[in-house]
Design a protein around this motif. Structure first.
Motif, PDB file in Angstrom:
ATOM      1  N   VAL A  66       0.672  -0.955   0.056  1.00 14.59           N
ATOM      2  CA  VAL A  66       0.198  -0.185  -0.121  1.00 14.59           C
ATOM      3  C   VAL A  66       1.287   1.897   0.121  1.00 14.59           C
ATOM      4  N   LEU A  67       0.369   2.208  -0.699  1.00 11.41           N
ATOM      5  CA  LEU A  67       1.758   3.091  -1.105  1.00 11.41           C
ATOM      6  C   LEU A  67       1.323   4.615  -0.519  1.00 11.41           C
ATOM      7  N   GLU A  68       1.709   5.372  -0.694  1.00 15.11           N
ATOM      8  CA  GLU A  68       1.343   6.829  -0.211  1.00 15.11           C
ATOM      9  C   GLU A  68       0.780   7.433   1.201  1.00 15.11           C
ATOM     10  N   ASN A  71      -2.741   7.764   1.908  1.00 13.85           N
ATOM     11  CA  ASN A  71      -3.923   6.634   1.704  1.00 13.85           C
ATOM     12  C   ASN A  71      -3.198   4.973   2.749  1.00 13.85           C
ATOM     13  N   ALA A  74      -5.544   5.849   5.457  1.00 15.28           N
ATOM     14  CA  ALA A  74      -6.999   5.259   5.479  1.00 15.28           C
ATOM     15  C   ALA A  74      -7.034   3.963   5.415  1.00 15.28           C
ATOM     16  N   TYR A  75      -5.870   3.923   4.489  1.00 18.89           N
ATOM     17  CA  TYR A  75      -5.743   1.497   4.132  1.00 18.89           C
ATOM     18  C   TYR A  75      -5.886   1.210   5.907  1.00 18.89           C
ATOM     19  N   GLU A  78      -9.265   1.513   7.755  1.00 20.08           N
ATOM     20  CA  GLU A  78     -10.130   0.203   7.190  1.00 20.08           C
ATOM     21  C   GLU A  78     -10.349  -0.998   7.904  1.00 20.08           C
ATOM     22  N   ARG A  93     -16.401  13.017   6.810  1.00 20.84           N
ATOM     23  CA  ARG A  93     -15.165  12.929   5.857  1.00 20.84           C
ATOM     24  C   ARG A  93     -14.414  13.531   4.251  1.00 20.84           C
ATOM     25  N   ALA A  94     -15.549  14.204   3.908  1.00 25.74           N
ATOM     26  CA  ALA A  94     -15.180  14.597   3.459  1.00 25.74           C
ATOM     27  C   ALA A  94     -14.242  16.726   3.602  1.00 25.74           C
ATOM     28  N   ARG A  97     -10.561  14.785   5.068  1.00 29.33           N
ATOM     29  CA  ARG A  97      -9.434  14.469   3.212  1.00 29.33           C
ATOM     30  C   ARG A  97      -9.583  15.937   3.033  1.00 29.33           C
TER      31      ARG A  97
END
Lengths: 219, 219
Positions: A66-68, A71, A74-75, A78, A93-94, A97
């Motif tokens: 998983v990159l960045e 991200n 967030a990964y 989840e 959430r918006a 972000r």
């Protein structure tokens, strides 16, 4: 869904710091593999896992990369859903972000203007811009303890990354962020008391010395 | 949770295009308010909704602003959850977000190098870079119909945005993307047949004329 978690890491990277804080917050056991990605050779594992950007952090979860950094945060949120870091409603959430994106597009770029500046005028302009960026973040923070409210969360982690270079910026730019942005400085002190942050945050004077070396190399 | 949906829009913006396609895909009724944000005055509503960046698109959902195009796509996907656009597993979601981020960091920047280039050498280098960017995207597409697989989704929408400027890049850079990236070109043709895209995609020759004007203004 625990499984093997490996972080291709670099101690001074603001981006890797985000991944480390998140793993600690979630209580995920992980192996940190230090990559000397400034001067030395990059590992085969790094080059194979992130062939496009060839940069840390890379999170390997059961071997899958998983990159960045945003991200990765967030990964992890989840994949390890207990104690969520992102808010739960679509609008919040918006908002989260948006601020994460703002941080990546502002303070890093402006900070580079400080340590890569060619002369005092350029440096002073960059310092002024950084203070404006952080004032915008103070606007988002408002009177809350954390960006998300009472609980430490996603935007706090994203914002903490670049703060690890702020001491270097202050030394090179000859200013004290606290004089201009006291709310942000209080937030930072609050965050630094958290075990997840205290355990993973780099020595900021060591970062300063590294930034001076980088400035010599790339300046 | 339908409610009033207003899009502060600009016909030629690759970023606004993403928001329009998403709203059409989700079957959300919305009002598009065209902002002349190149030369003219920005509306009060835009300035108040997006005080930091002052740019379109802005999605107003029941009066609350959502900013930044990729964020708007994700917000619409979460606020109108039928027919999801982002994948459902954490790993696939992370992959999708990685490619969305890659698109924003590559093709736009490279494309700017074509239409803002100072001379043939710089322009040719930018064309070469753009082709490399799109080849990377072809790698992500593989032999699938869409980036997410059989179904049109998040990465397709993110990637469609910049394609609306590709005709302009081709005319200014004197190349045909299809000669270098046939898989990507087939994917684009497939997408253009979707009603959501056909209805919202700008006239690419009009975009070309606009880009020529922009190049004159900023070149």
């Amino acid at each position: 869904m625990a499984g093997a978690v490996v972080l291709l890491d670099f101690w001074a990277s603001p981006f890797c710091l985000r991944a480390r804080i998140t793993l600690e917050e979630k209580g995920v056991a992980y192996e940190s593999r230090e990559e000397e990605n400034l001067l030395g050779q990059k590992s085969e594992l790094l080059l194979n896992s992130n062939p496009i950007h060839k940069t840390v952090p890379v999170l390997l979860h059961n071997g899958r990369p998983v990159l960045e950094s945003a991200n990765i945060v967030a990964y992890i949120d989840e994949a390890f859903p207990s104690k969520p870091l992102l808010p739960t409603t679509p609008y919040e959430r918006a908002q989260a972000r948006f601020w994460a994106d703002y941080i990546d597009k502002s303070v890093f770029v402006t900070g580079k203007g400080i340590w890569l500046s060619k002369g005092a005028e350029e440096r002073e302009a960059a310092v002024k811009s950084l203070i404006e960026d952080v004032k915008n973040l103070e606007g988002a923070l408002g009177d809350k303890d954390f960006f998300g409210g009472d609980a430490f969360g996603y935007v706090d982690i994203i914002a903490l990354g670049p703060t690890s270079w702020f001491h270097a910026y202050e030394m090179i730019g000859a200013f004290k962020l606290e004089d201009h942005c006291p709310k942000f400085s209080s937030w930072l002190k609050r965050c630094l008391q958290r075990p997840s942050v205290a355990k993973t945050y780099p020595d900021t004077e060591k970062v300063h010395q590294l930034v001076l070396k980088l400035a010599e190399m790339f300046g």
